[in-house]
Design an enzyme around this catalytic site. Structure first.
Site, PDB file in Angstrom:
ATOM      1  CG  HIS A   4      -5.743  -0.580   5.760  1.00 22.68           C
ATOM      2  ND1 HIS A   4      -6.364  -1.772   6.034  1.00 22.68           N
ATOM      3  CD2 HIS A   4      -5.918  -0.368   4.430  1.00 22.68           C
ATOM      4  CE1 HIS A   4      -6.902  -2.253   4.919  1.00 22.68           C
ATOM      5  NE2 HIS A   4      -6.635  -1.421   3.934  1.00 22.68           N
ATOM      6  CG  ASP A  41      -7.470  -4.197   8.194  1.00 21.84           C
ATOM      7  OD1 ASP A  41      -6.643  -4.692   7.434  1.00 21.84           O
ATOM      8  OD2 ASP A  41      -7.951  -3.054   8.031  1.00 21.84           O
ATOM      9  NE  ARG A  97      -3.976  -2.053   2.143  1.00 20.56           N
ATOM     10  CZ  ARG A  97      -3.949  -3.170   2.858  1.00 20.56           C
ATOM     11  NH1 ARG A  97      -2.978  -3.386   3.710  1.00 20.56           N
ATOM     12  NH2 ARG A  97      -4.898  -4.077   2.725  1.00 20.56           N
ATOM     13  NE  ARG A 155     -10.457  -8.097   4.573  1.00 22.73           N
ATOM     14  CZ  ARG A 155      -9.745  -7.254   3.811  1.00 22.73           C
ATOM     15  NH1 ARG A 155      -8.633  -6.716   4.282  1.00 22.73           N
ATOM     16  NH2 ARG A 155     -10.133  -6.977   2.591  1.00 22.73           N
TER      17      ARG A 155
END
Ligand code: NAD
Length: 317
Positions: free
Chosen positions: A178, A151, A91, A154
């Site tokens: 993240h 997240d 990222r 999840r």
């Protein structure tokens, strides 16, 4: 709120933006949704497509293609514009490209007279949130990133499967960047009323501490797995953004691990936006909930914090 109608302007009508828009329509989270994109043809087409679904929804939402001028009386500007992560790309590698994108967006939103809340999903989301804060000059409470909200969702899904408990009763969080340095402070993870550590210690014939590491790794690599399988991720993040928008409009005081500016928590003084539990209401990021982390967890958090600070500083060089 600036307007009697709950108004959202979405900048970036790609996969993530439109997954949010689709969830927003189906959940009727706002009254007016304006679509803005560099690719005007696409944004117009998306507005038409969504409008054709209105008859099948419970919503009478006004959805239209627009421009930055429409931000003037908006309550929330959601930014999903930018370049998506490619297979094998971190990222942070997206940063330089997306910084330029934000230089062409944020000042135009501000020039419209916008006084609401920025909600950022573009990756690397923590740094893009900080860039939005810097470029806008807004109070940090009005600048929120999706952070590790997805997240955390999840993680709760995987913990729910493992312990055979509704994920909504798994009170566990992913915090930090993240990205690759995110982590789960397991000392804070609660199954309904019992610390997860106690549940495992008391039921070692059923559960293993090592399985927590596997679950954490699965969360950390989930985006990579989805990108490998289908090119990019969008439904989960679209729904996460929608959930945060609802919390703002309903003044919920709900807790999400959004990307927010820390204010000296954990003795960390630098100005970093990072995924951390925060109370979200109609004022935006209302209050950070500082966790009683174990020494090892504080070190992990500091590591993530330093990575984000260095990455941000690298673009200003
Ligand atoms: P996409 O390529 O499908 O859409 C991006 C959109 O941004 C395109 O429609 C493009 O025209 C638009 N755009 C580009 N530059 C622009 C500009 N200067 N002004 C206005 N619009 C512009 O990408 P996507 O899959 O929707 O992903 C969008 C972003 O969301 C990426 O950065 C991706 O990494 C990120 N993302 C974040 C999370 C998260 O958890 N925060 C999860 C998934 C994806």
């Amino acid at each position: 709120m600036a307007n009697l109608k709950r108004k959202v302007v979405l900048v970036g009508t790609g996969m993530v933006g439109m997954s949010f828009a689709y969830a927003a329509l189906n959940q009727s989270v706002c009254d007016e949704l304006v679509l803005v994109d560099l690719n005007e043809v696409r944004a117009r087409g998306e507005a038409m497509d969504l409008n054709h679904g209105l008859a099948f929804s419970n919503s009478s939402m006004q959805i239209y293609f627009g421009s930055y001028a429409d931000c003037s009386d908006a309550d929330i500007v959601v930014i999903c514009a930018g370049v998506a992560q490619k297979e094998g790309e971190t990222r942070l590698q997206l940063l330089a490209r997306n910084y330029k994108v934000f230089e062409s967006i944020v000042p135009r939103v501000v020039s419209s007279g916008f006084k609401g809340i920025f909600l950022v999903a573009t990756n690397p989301v923590d740094i893009m949130t900080r860039i939005t804060y810097e470029l806008s000059g807004f109070n940090s409470a009005k600048v929120i990133g999706s952070g590790t909200t997805l997240d955390t969702a999840r993680l709760r899904y995987l913990l729910g499967s493992y312990f055979e408990v509704d994920p909504r009763h798994m009170h566990a969080y992913v915090i930090g960047e993240h990205g690759d340095s995110e982590f789960v402070p397991w000392s804070q993870a609660i199954m309904a009323v019992s610390p997860v550590y106690d549940v495992i210690a008391d039921n070692q014939n059923r559960y293993k501490f090592e399985d927590l590491d596997k679950i954490e790794e699965e969360v950390r690599t989930a985006a990579y797995q989805i990108i490998k399988a289908k090119g990019s991720t969008y439904y989960g993040i679209g729904m996460a953004i929608c959930r945060i928008v609802r919390a703002i409009f309903h003044n919920e005081n709900s807790v999400f691990t959004v990307s927010v500016r820390l204010r000296g928590e954990y003795g960390l003084r630098k100005e970093v936006f990072i995924g951390h539990p925060c109370i979200i209401n109609s004022n935006g990021a209302n209050r950070n909930l500082e966790l009683k982390l174990m020494t090892k967890e504080i070190e992990q958090f500091k590591q993530s914090y330093e990575i984000l600070d260095e990455s941000f500083l690298s673009i200003s060089k």
